[in-house]
Design an enzyme around this catalytic site. Sequence first.
Site, PDB file in Angstrom:
ATOM      1  N   PRO A   1      17.319  -0.768  36.260  1.00  0.00           N
ATOM      2  CA  PRO A   1      17.415  -1.029  37.849  1.00  0.00           C
ATOM      3  C   PRO A   1      15.917  -0.299  38.239  1.00  0.00           C
ATOM      4  CG  PRO A   1      18.345   0.998  37.234  1.00  0.00           C
ATOM      5  CD  PRO A   1      18.203   0.219  35.867  1.00  0.00           C
TER       6      PRO A   1
ATOM      7  N   GLY B   1      13.999   2.574  37.206  1.00  0.00           N
ATOM      8  CA  GLY B   1      13.279   3.750  37.031  1.00  0.00           C
ATOM      9  C   GLY B   1      12.043   4.219  36.508  1.00  0.00           C
ATOM     10  N   LYS B   2      12.009   3.659  35.219  1.00  0.00           N
ATOM     11  CA  LYS B   2      10.754   3.623  34.694  1.00  0.00           C
ATOM     12  C   LYS B   2       9.504   2.808  35.223  1.00  0.00           C
ATOM     13  CE  LYS B   2      13.077   5.294  30.502  1.00  0.00           C
ATOM     14  NZ  LYS B   2      14.378   4.852  30.880  1.00  0.00           N
TER      15      LYS B   2
ATOM     16  N   GLU C   1      13.207  -8.409  34.072  1.00  0.00           N
ATOM     17  CA  GLU C   1      14.373  -8.051  34.177  1.00  0.00           C
ATOM     18  C   GLU C   1      15.301  -9.465  34.117  1.00  0.00           C
ATOM     19  OE1 GLU C   1      16.687  -5.558  33.832  1.00  0.00           O
ATOM     20  OE2 GLU C   1      18.322  -7.218  33.907  1.00  0.00           O
TER      21      GLU C   1
ATOM     22  N   CYS D   1      18.087   4.735  25.387  1.00  0.00           N
ATOM     23  CA  CYS D   1      19.184   5.984  25.844  1.00  0.00           C
ATOM     24  C   CYS D   1      20.283   6.258  24.807  1.00  0.00           C
ATOM     25  CB  CYS D   1      19.560   5.707  27.079  1.00  0.00           C
ATOM     26  SG  CYS D   1      20.305   7.123  27.828  1.00  0.00           S
TER      27      CYS D   1
HETATM   28  C1  LIG Z   1      18.456   0.303  29.517  1.00  0.00           C
HETATM   29  S1  LIG Z   1      18.221  -0.608  30.893  1.00  0.00           S
HETATM   30  C2  LIG Z   1      16.690  -0.269  31.326  1.00  0.00           C
HETATM   31  C3  LIG Z   1      16.433   0.908  32.416  1.00  0.00           C
HETATM   32  C4  LIG Z   1      14.973   0.900  33.101  1.00  0.00           C
HETATM   33  N1  LIG Z   1      14.278   0.739  32.102  1.00  0.00           N
HETATM   34  C5  LIG Z   1      15.198   2.091  34.024  1.00  0.00           C
HETATM   35  O1  LIG Z   1      14.358   3.188  33.613  1.00  0.00           O
HETATM   36  O2  LIG Z   1      15.731   2.078  35.064  1.00  0.00           O
HETATM   37  C6  LIG Z   1      18.051  -2.258  29.958  1.00  0.00           C
HETATM   38  C7  LIG Z   1      17.972  -3.375  31.156  1.00  0.00           C
HETATM   39  O3  LIG Z   1      17.691  -4.447  30.157  1.00  0.00           O
HETATM   40  C8  LIG Z   1      18.191  -5.551  30.879  1.00  0.00           C
HETATM   41  N2  LIG Z   1      18.160  -6.726  29.713  1.00  0.00           N
HETATM   42  C9  LIG Z   1      19.176  -7.212  28.972  1.00  0.00           C
HETATM   43  N3  LIG Z   1      18.842  -8.166  28.053  1.00  0.00           N
HETATM   44  C10 LIG Z   1      17.533  -8.378  28.396  1.00  0.00           C
HETATM   45  C11 LIG Z   1      16.675  -9.519  28.203  1.00  0.00           C
HETATM   46  N4  LIG Z   1      16.942 -10.286  27.184  1.00  0.00           N
HETATM   47  N5  LIG Z   1      15.350  -9.479  28.693  1.00  0.00           N
HETATM   48  C12 LIG Z   1      15.116  -8.622  29.872  1.00  0.00           C
HETATM   49  N6  LIG Z   1      16.027  -7.676  30.277  1.00  0.00           N
HETATM   50  C13 LIG Z   1      16.883  -7.506  29.458  1.00  0.00           C
HETATM   51  C14 LIG Z   1      19.468  -5.176  31.161  1.00  0.00           C
HETATM   52  O4  LIG Z   1      20.204  -5.998  32.355  1.00  0.00           O
HETATM   53  C15 LIG Z   1      19.129  -3.657  31.754  1.00  0.00           C
HETATM   54  O5  LIG Z   1      18.830  -3.912  33.275  1.00  0.00           O
END
Ligand SMILES: C[S@@+](CC[C@H](N)C(=O)[O-])C[C@H]1O[C@@H](n2cnc3c(N)ncnc32)[C@H](O)[C@@H]1O
Length: 508
Positions: free
Chosen positions: A296, A298-299, A318, A415
């Site tokens: 969502p 954060g980073k 995303e 994570c």
């Molecule tokens: C671990 S979360 C990332 C958290 C984010 N970096 C933060 O710090 O708020 C992983 C994200 O990757 C997205 N995701 C999953 N498969 C993906 C894809 N093939 N391409 C891009 N994003 C993807 C998910 O929907 C999710 O929002």
Amino acid sequence: MRGTVARGDQTAANTHLDGQRTPGRDRARRVAYTVLRAVAQRDSYANLLLPRVLTEQGLSGRDAALATELTYGTLRNQGTYDAILDTCVDRSLRSVDDEVLPLLRLGAHQLLAMAVPAHIAVSATVNVARRIVGQQRARFVNAVLRRVGARDREAWLAILAPDHSRDPVAGLALRHSHPEWIVSALAEALGEQTDTPTDLTETRHLLTAHNERPLVSLLAKPGRATVSELVAEGAHPGRYSPYAAELNEGDPARMELVRQGHAAVQDEASQLVALALGRVPLHGRDQRWLDVCSGPGGKAALLANLAGQSSARLLAAEVRPGRAGLVAEALRGTVADAGRVVVADGTRPPWQAGAFDRVLVDAPCTGLGALRRRPEARWRRAPESLADLVPLQIDLLDQAVAAARPGGVVAYVTCSPHRAETTEVVAAVEARRGDIERLPAVDHILSVVSHTPPSEDEPTHHAVQPRHTEQAQALTGLAAGSHGEFAQFWPHRHGTDAIFLALLRRRE
Ligand SMILES: C[S@@+](CC[C@H](N)C(=O)[O-])C[C@H]1O[C@@H](n2cnc3c(N)ncnc32)[C@H](O)[C@@H]1O
């Protein structure tokens, strides 16, 4: 250092929540039940739902603290309570419906982990039951909780927990309320053997840390807020990240800087891995940054503000449109308007290969590193999810390296400390491609920790001044991988989430 020493059990933590029955306390129990039932029936997330229900019910202060302890404590200890409850119902616990089961768990938590007198724990829970599930089922709740209250937690564990020397994993799983597959995976990631008789000491410390309440970590977004400003709002400086502050109690969403979007809730390890990527020295161009899995946001928010301070730009991708919307929200007001969001699949990227100087892949994962903050997560994930996640992680990292220019740098972050999702993913991508050089992740994190952020008017984030090295010294036990080239944070060692970082340079 907080988080290093494992606390024996949860009972001592809750003595301040005395067991009087007042209208406020009764409402706190109903709030906890509402959340527990939604988690059981609708897969709701407690950390999202609880603040909403507390506000709706107008609970604050001690009553809100009680509702929070009841909700999180019950979810964290669910595995232990279910094993105990199973012996206290005449039929199988599985046949108890999902309106009544949360009441039994709620009652068990008050009886076995809180300083609530047994008669109040039972009568108050039965009272909630009567109002919500009717007189007949309330009688069932009463009968079961009386049996639970016949012994304390240790006495139940002495009866139910398998002998440690015979089955240490099953014993730890029951005692610390984790699924066995997670205990095994964590022990393996910590380098402890599960197939021979062993005391699994460090694994036990980690599981204990998962059941303790973490402090709320805040990020002062670079160039938009300072740690001192967060301190002025009641926080205290963080332990490692130069942009972190911590809140002992209170709702961060009510802080002015958070409401204005200048600060956000973010674990310190998450801050450090993003900062490490942003600070790795690069030869040549340093203008285009990419966050492949940004939702969502954060980073992405941290990186975009850093980028904006040095005239670089961040593209935040995303795959899920709804989550991309959250990223756009997180990037609102970024320094120099340096962040853009795109809905894109990182395994089939719309961007040109070799276009970026710094790339973050914060891959979708089991989330085993954030079990402290998402108490229900341990019961939702199954080991089978790795069969889908690992190939996706490999594809995402492979494409992320392709997106970096020769000499550019990629951060692979999860994570989760599960080896299948961390070191083994990096090794798989290295085997696929011949153009990856591993950088010493721990050194880059320590260099972030030992520097002070520039003041607001500093033109570039590269101009940093030395900070005390105490923080860096507290970060021992971070190295992972066969040569210590990766970084792995741990709740019981560092008081952070268990975040993994590999820093990789694409060879020229
Ligand atoms: C671990 S979360 C990332 C958290 C984010 N970096 C933060 O710090 O708020 C992983 C994200 O990757 C997205 N995701 C999953 N498969 C993906 C894809 N093939 N391409 C891009 N994003 C993807 C998910 O929907 C999710 O929002």
